[in-house]
Design a protein around this motif. Sequence first.
Motif, PDB file in Angstrom:
ATOM      1  N   TYR A  59     -11.763  -6.381  32.664  1.00 21.90           N
ATOM      2  CA  TYR A  59     -11.879  -6.675  34.084  1.00 21.90           C
ATOM      3  C   TYR A  59     -10.660  -7.502  34.498  1.00 21.90           C
ATOM      4  CZ  TYR A  59     -16.850  -5.425  33.615  1.00 21.90           C
ATOM      5  OH  TYR A  59     -18.035  -4.763  33.368  1.00 21.90           O
ATOM      6  N   TYR A  60     -10.141  -7.290  35.707  1.00 22.32           N
ATOM      7  CA  TYR A  60      -8.927  -7.994  36.110  1.00 22.32           C
ATOM      8  C   TYR A  60      -8.699  -7.885  37.613  1.00 22.32           C
ATOM      9  CZ  TYR A  60      -7.314  -3.171  35.739  1.00 22.32           C
ATOM     10  OH  TYR A  60      -7.211  -1.808  35.867  1.00 22.32           O
ATOM     11  N   SER A  61      -7.808  -8.738  38.095  1.00 23.99           N
ATOM     12  CA  SER A  61      -7.270  -8.678  39.451  1.00 23.99           C
ATOM     13  C   SER A  61      -5.840  -8.160  39.342  1.00 23.99           C
ATOM     14  CB  SER A  61      -7.296 -10.077  40.072  1.00 23.99           C
ATOM     15  OG  SER A  61      -6.588 -10.107  41.289  1.00 23.99           O
ATOM     16  N   GLN A  73     -11.670   0.918  30.874  1.00 24.98           N
ATOM     17  CA  GLN A  73     -11.976   0.933  29.456  1.00 24.98           C
ATOM     18  C   GLN A  73     -10.768   0.436  28.670  1.00 24.98           C
ATOM     19  OE1 GLN A  73     -13.251   5.035  29.001  1.00 24.98           O
ATOM     20  NE2 GLN A  73     -15.407   4.396  29.007  1.00 24.98           N
ATOM     21  N   SER A  74     -11.016  -0.081  27.480  1.00 24.95           N
ATOM     22  CA  SER A  74      -9.953  -0.721  26.701  1.00 24.95           C
ATOM     23  C   SER A  74      -8.782   0.206  26.421  1.00 24.95           C
ATOM     24  CB  SER A  74     -10.523  -1.264  25.387  1.00 24.95           C
ATOM     25  OG  SER A  74     -11.490  -2.261  25.649  1.00 24.95           O
ATOM     26  N   ASP A  75      -9.014   1.526  26.425  1.00 20.57           N
ATOM     27  CA  ASP A  75      -7.907   2.469  26.220  1.00 20.57           C
ATOM     28  C   ASP A  75      -7.201   2.811  27.530  1.00 20.57           C
ATOM     29  OD1 ASP A  75      -9.808   3.992  27.487  1.00 20.57           O
ATOM     30  OD2 ASP A  75     -10.076   5.421  25.845  1.00 20.57           O
ATOM     31  N   GLU A  79     -10.372   3.979  35.177  1.00 19.58           N
ATOM     32  CA  GLU A  79     -10.321   2.735  35.938  1.00 19.58           C
ATOM     33  C   GLU A  79     -11.245   2.821  37.153  1.00 19.58           C
ATOM     34  OE1 GLU A  79      -6.676  -0.084  37.173  1.00 19.58           O
ATOM     35  OE2 GLU A  79      -6.774   1.787  38.290  1.00 19.58           O
ATOM     36  N   GLU A  80     -11.920   1.699  37.472  1.00 22.69           N
ATOM     37  CA  GLU A  80     -12.824   1.636  38.612  1.00 22.69           C
ATOM     38  C   GLU A  80     -12.447   0.462  39.508  1.00 22.69           C
ATOM     39  OE1 GLU A  80     -17.150   2.016  37.585  1.00 22.69           O
ATOM     40  OE2 GLU A  80     -16.348   1.836  35.545  1.00 22.69           O
ATOM     41  N   LEU A  81     -12.417   0.701  40.808  1.00 20.00           N
ATOM     42  CA  LEU A  81     -12.257  -0.370  41.787  1.00 20.00           C
ATOM     43  C   LEU A  81     -13.621  -1.000  42.028  1.00 20.00           C
ATOM     44  CD1 LEU A  81     -10.702  -1.943  43.995  1.00 20.00           C
ATOM     45  CD2 LEU A  81     -11.213  -0.032  45.545  1.00 20.00           C
ATOM     46  N   LEU A  82     -13.727  -2.328  41.856  1.00 14.17           N
ATOM     47  CA  LEU A  82     -15.004  -3.014  42.022  1.00 14.17           C
ATOM     48  C   LEU A  82     -15.070  -3.830  43.308  1.00 14.17           C
ATOM     49  CD1 LEU A  82     -15.568  -4.271  38.357  1.00 14.17           C
ATOM     50  CD2 LEU A  82     -16.451  -2.192  39.431  1.00 14.17           C
TER      51      LEU A  82
END
Length: 273
Positions: A59-61, A73-75, A79-82
């Motif tokens: 998770y990140y900004s 996911q780690s790979d 990617e998902e926008l939350l």
Amino acid sequence: MIGNIQNGGLVLKTGEGLLLSDIKNYTGSYLLRADESDVTVRRTTGILWFMNHVDEYVYYSDQKRGHAIFRVQSDFRSEELLIDKPCYKLLINEDWMYYIHENDHKLYRSTTIKGNHETRLIDEHVDSFLMQDGLMIYATPQGIKTCKEDGTSREVIHNAVSSTLIRVGDKLAFADRRNNGAVSILDLKDGAVEVLDNMEASSMNTDGTYLYCANKCHASTIYRIDPQSGRSIRICGESADYVHVIEDQIYYCNNREWYKLALTGGETMRIDL
């Protein structure tokens, strides 16, 4: 990990190795492979801040996309926008994401699943916060306060103003803005405060036992501090910022380039991105 979030969350350990964000040339975020310590591979062109690793997700900004919150996911597939709003100080705790909105500087939380059920927890300006053992500690212009994880049972514990909060057991270390960033240690049991001589933090972190401080009184070189006794020793003679602690290593920036150093001190090594 909480101490790393206080310092930008720019370095993160995953099962594949170490993720680092390039904040000098802004070319992206890189993986330092666990089995090839001198090789980095770009994982994304995004500049990832406040990285959290939970289960199979990071998770990140993303600075390049308006500081919106994503997970991947780690790979680095799927990617998902939350949260499509500018956020910082992202911290994952159980099934919740906690973060500060840049627009109003209030503290919010929402679920880790698609950012649902967003709730404003603290309806005042929040500079920083941390969570441990069911207790939230947060810093405001009116002082340092505590509350439960859901924002209830609020209490002022000190009138200092700070943007850096580091907890080590029953001690809370903070850089006091009203005193040139002087490193101060608050005993969470009895409320006693010790202000350390000649110690002003530009960046501060912990390994759970010691504090590691980039000391502005001495050109932002790194000192190791025993929070119980207040004693300190310099372990790195280079100027440092964005001090991160991962296992037995310190990662820090000098001129926005990444270096690493053993917690015990010694020779530093530059990490080429």
